[in-house]
Motif scaffolding. Sequence first.
Motif, mmCIF file in Angstrom:
data_model
loop_
_atom_site.group_PDB
_atom_site.id
_atom_site.type_symbol
_atom_site.label_atom_id
_atom_site.label_comp_id
_atom_site.label_asym_id
_atom_site.label_seq_id
_atom_site.Cartn_x
_atom_site.Cartn_y
_atom_site.Cartn_z
ATOM 1 N N ILE A 134 -19.722 8.781 -38.320
ATOM 2 C CA ILE A 134 -18.310 9.137 -38.129
ATOM 3 C C ILE A 134 -18.555 10.407 -36.701
ATOM 4 N N ILE A 135 -18.126 9.749 -35.503
ATOM 5 C CA ILE A 135 -18.507 10.487 -34.056
ATOM 6 C C ILE A 135 -17.133 11.174 -33.662
ATOM 7 N N VAL A 136 -17.226 12.467 -33.636
ATOM 8 C CA VAL A 136 -16.084 13.233 -33.355
ATOM 9 C C VAL A 136 -16.368 14.185 -32.138
ATOM 10 N N PRO A 137 -15.678 13.786 -30.942
ATOM 11 C CA PRO A 137 -15.926 14.686 -29.923
ATOM 12 C C PRO A 137 -14.995 15.980 -29.802
ATOM 13 N N CYS A 138 -15.596 17.112 -29.441
ATOM 14 C CA CYS A 138 -15.047 18.492 -29.666
ATOM 15 C C CYS A 138 -15.096 19.117 -28.403
ATOM 16 N N GLU B 27 -23.102 9.767 -42.105
ATOM 17 C CA GLU B 27 -23.628 10.533 -40.922
ATOM 18 C C GLU B 27 -22.212 11.029 -40.114
ATOM 19 N N LEU B 28 -22.130 12.331 -40.035
ATOM 20 C CA LEU B 28 -21.152 12.978 -39.101
ATOM 21 C C LEU B 28 -21.502 13.294 -37.827
ATOM 22 N N LEU B 29 -21.444 12.945 -36.756
ATOM 23 C CA LEU B 29 -22.081 13.188 -35.451
ATOM 24 C C LEU B 29 -21.069 13.922 -34.485
ATOM 25 N N PHE B 30 -21.021 15.142 -34.365
ATOM 26 C CA PHE B 30 -20.103 15.848 -33.544
ATOM 27 C C PHE B 30 -20.720 16.038 -32.024
ATOM 28 N N ILE B 31 -19.923 15.484 -31.188
ATOM 29 C CA ILE B 31 -20.161 15.953 -29.703
ATOM 30 C C ILE B 31 -19.492 17.489 -29.381
ATOM 31 N N ASP B 32 -20.244 18.376 -28.892
ATOM 32 C CA ASP B 32 -19.596 19.576 -28.454
ATOM 33 C C ASP B 32 -19.799 19.470 -26.864
ATOM 34 N N ASP B 33 -18.498 19.120 -26.246
ATOM 35 C CA ASP B 33 -18.510 18.731 -24.888
ATOM 36 C C ASP B 33 -18.437 20.044 -24.095
ATOM 37 N N GLY C 176 -16.175 15.838 -20.175
ATOM 38 C CA GLY C 176 -14.963 14.890 -20.634
ATOM 39 C C GLY C 176 -15.282 14.062 -21.850
ATOM 40 N N LYS C 177 -14.082 13.859 -22.518
ATOM 41 C CA LYS C 177 -14.064 13.138 -23.901
ATOM 42 C C LYS C 177 -14.768 11.762 -23.727
ATOM 43 N N GLU C 178 -14.551 10.892 -22.602
ATOM 44 C CA GLU C 178 -15.210 9.645 -22.375
ATOM 45 C C GLU C 178 -16.847 9.728 -22.564
ATOM 46 N N ALA C 179 -17.137 10.772 -21.980
ATOM 47 C CA ALA C 179 -18.797 10.997 -21.966
ATOM 48 C C ALA C 179 -19.131 11.180 -23.517
ATOM 49 N N GLY C 180 -18.108 11.984 -24.230
ATOM 50 C CA GLY C 180 -18.575 12.478 -25.640
ATOM 51 C C GLY C 180 -18.549 11.256 -26.378
ATOM 52 N N MET C 181 -17.719 10.440 -26.405
ATOM 53 C CA MET C 181 -17.623 9.086 -27.039
ATOM 54 C C MET C 181 -18.928 8.239 -26.839
ATOM 55 N N TYR C 182 -19.299 8.193 -25.478
ATOM 56 C CA TYR C 182 -20.437 7.372 -25.143
ATOM 57 C C TYR C 182 -21.688 7.829 -25.796
ATOM 58 N N ALA C 183 -21.886 9.393 -25.786
ATOM 59 C CA ALA C 183 -23.082 10.086 -26.263
ATOM 60 C C ALA C 183 -23.077 9.815 -27.829
ATOM 61 N N GLY C 184 -21.956 9.751 -28.474
ATOM 62 C CA GLY C 184 -21.975 9.578 -29.996
ATOM 63 C C GLY C 184 -22.314 8.133 -30.154
ATOM 64 N N LEU C 185 -21.773 7.019 -29.461
ATOM 65 C CA LEU C 185 -22.145 5.771 -29.641
ATOM 66 C C LEU C 185 -23.468 5.580 -29.669
ATOM 67 N N GLU C 186 -24.377 6.248 -28.492
ATOM 68 C CA GLU C 186 -25.562 6.003 -28.124
ATOM 69 C C GLU C 186 -26.392 6.631 -29.134
ATOM 70 N N ASN C 187 -25.906 7.603 -29.852
ATOM 71 C CA ASN C 187 -26.793 8.264 -30.515
ATOM 72 C C ASN C 187 -26.767 8.170 -32.177
ATOM 73 N N CYS C 188 -25.565 7.170 -32.407
ATOM 74 C CA CYS C 188 -25.362 7.233 -33.903
ATOM 75 C C CYS C 188 -26.289 6.033 -34.401
ATOM 76 N N LYS C 189 -26.375 6.123 -35.913
ATOM 77 C CA LYS C 189 -27.314 5.080 -36.272
ATOM 78 C C LYS C 189 -26.594 4.291 -37.268
ATOM 79 N N VAL D 87 -17.322 5.070 -36.501
ATOM 80 C CA VAL D 87 -15.782 5.587 -36.382
ATOM 81 C C VAL D 87 -15.834 6.578 -35.284
ATOM 82 N N VAL D 88 -15.197 6.494 -34.415
ATOM 83 C CA VAL D 88 -14.611 7.354 -33.366
ATOM 84 C C VAL D 88 -13.404 8.173 -33.721
ATOM 85 N N MET D 89 -13.355 9.327 -33.783
ATOM 86 C CA MET D 89 -12.095 10.161 -34.305
ATOM 87 C C MET D 89 -12.021 11.386 -33.579
#
Length: 323
Positions: A6-10, A41-47, A77-90, A95-97
């Motif tokens: 679960i990817i969460v840009p913050c 797995e909860l993956l938060f992105i602190d932007d 920016g959120k776009e970069a956050g989502m990309y980082a999440g997708l790239e690093n999740c296993k 899910v992106v939310m």
Amino acid sequence: MSLLSIIVPCYNEEAVLPLFYEEIQKVMQQMKDEHSHLTFELLFIDDGSKDKTLQILREMSLHDEKVRFISFSRNFGKEAGMYAGLENCKGDYVVVMDADLQHPPAFLPQMYNYVKDGEYDCATTRRISRKGESKIRSAFARTFYKLMNKISHTEIVDGAQDFRFMTRQMVDGILSMKEYNRFSKGIFSWVGFKVRYIEYENVERAAGTTAWSFWGLFRYSLEGIFAFSTAPLALASLLGIFSCLVAFIMCIVIIVKTLVFGEPVAGFPTIMCVIFLLGGLQLFCIGILGQYLSKTYLECKQRPIYLMRENEEIYRNRNKHNS
Ligand code: UDP
Ligand code: MG
């Protein structure tokens, strides 16, 4: 065993993060009860947040094994956050939310049901109302979607959101698009795959404030147009052709007039008008060219989409050594 990431840009989400965490815990427990083979797995992105978001994430990662985070060196920016999440999740499923509970976690079990049998590769929500949004903003949004779908081959669905439940194959597809100017709504649609839309009424933010200003959204919509359509370039050419035609007709008229009636010295206002008109057209078209050129310029620099400053591993290690 299947892992769900679960990817969460913050960005400045200290007010809602505890609420979000509580909600998502409940949903994860519910899913675990129904499907015992699921792990999370909860993956938060602190932007690059300026409030206590990072501290909250650090705390959470110490107490909960499932929590991972990536903290950026600044706001990308959120776009970069989502990309980082997708790239690093296993995860096998991803899910992106959003963190603000505008993407209700209660949808996750339903989304999983659509995707798990392999009939769909992606489940996403589509809001059918824009409740809680100003009238002008909604009107602009509608116009944007109409225009965008006329001038681009990539279909952008009105009301579709960045709340996406995807399979690993789709995530890999998205990651293979390495462009620097990222417009997710277009990217999600460009990769294709079978998408199931779940319609729902818009929900207002649980707490905190939106990071989007009106102008921010306006610029974002222009990003979308320049990233997924070359129609403005065609418009420039059409304008060019049109003014050539007009000039051609004017030449003939002037030649005939001069031959028949002679040439008295006059027509200064006409000349000024034509000069201003053509000058304006030329600048306008150069402007459009400039937009595409600047995008190309940024793409060919191949700058990284984000830079990481800290993640849960670094933090846990540091914490161990210090104590
Ligand atoms: N967000 C982000 N970086 C930014 C702006 C926003 O990661 O520069 C995150 C934000 O924390 C939230 C999500 O993107 O989880 C959506 O932001 P917001 O709620 O402000 O946008 P809206 O829901 O109004 O579209
Ligand atoms: Mg929001």
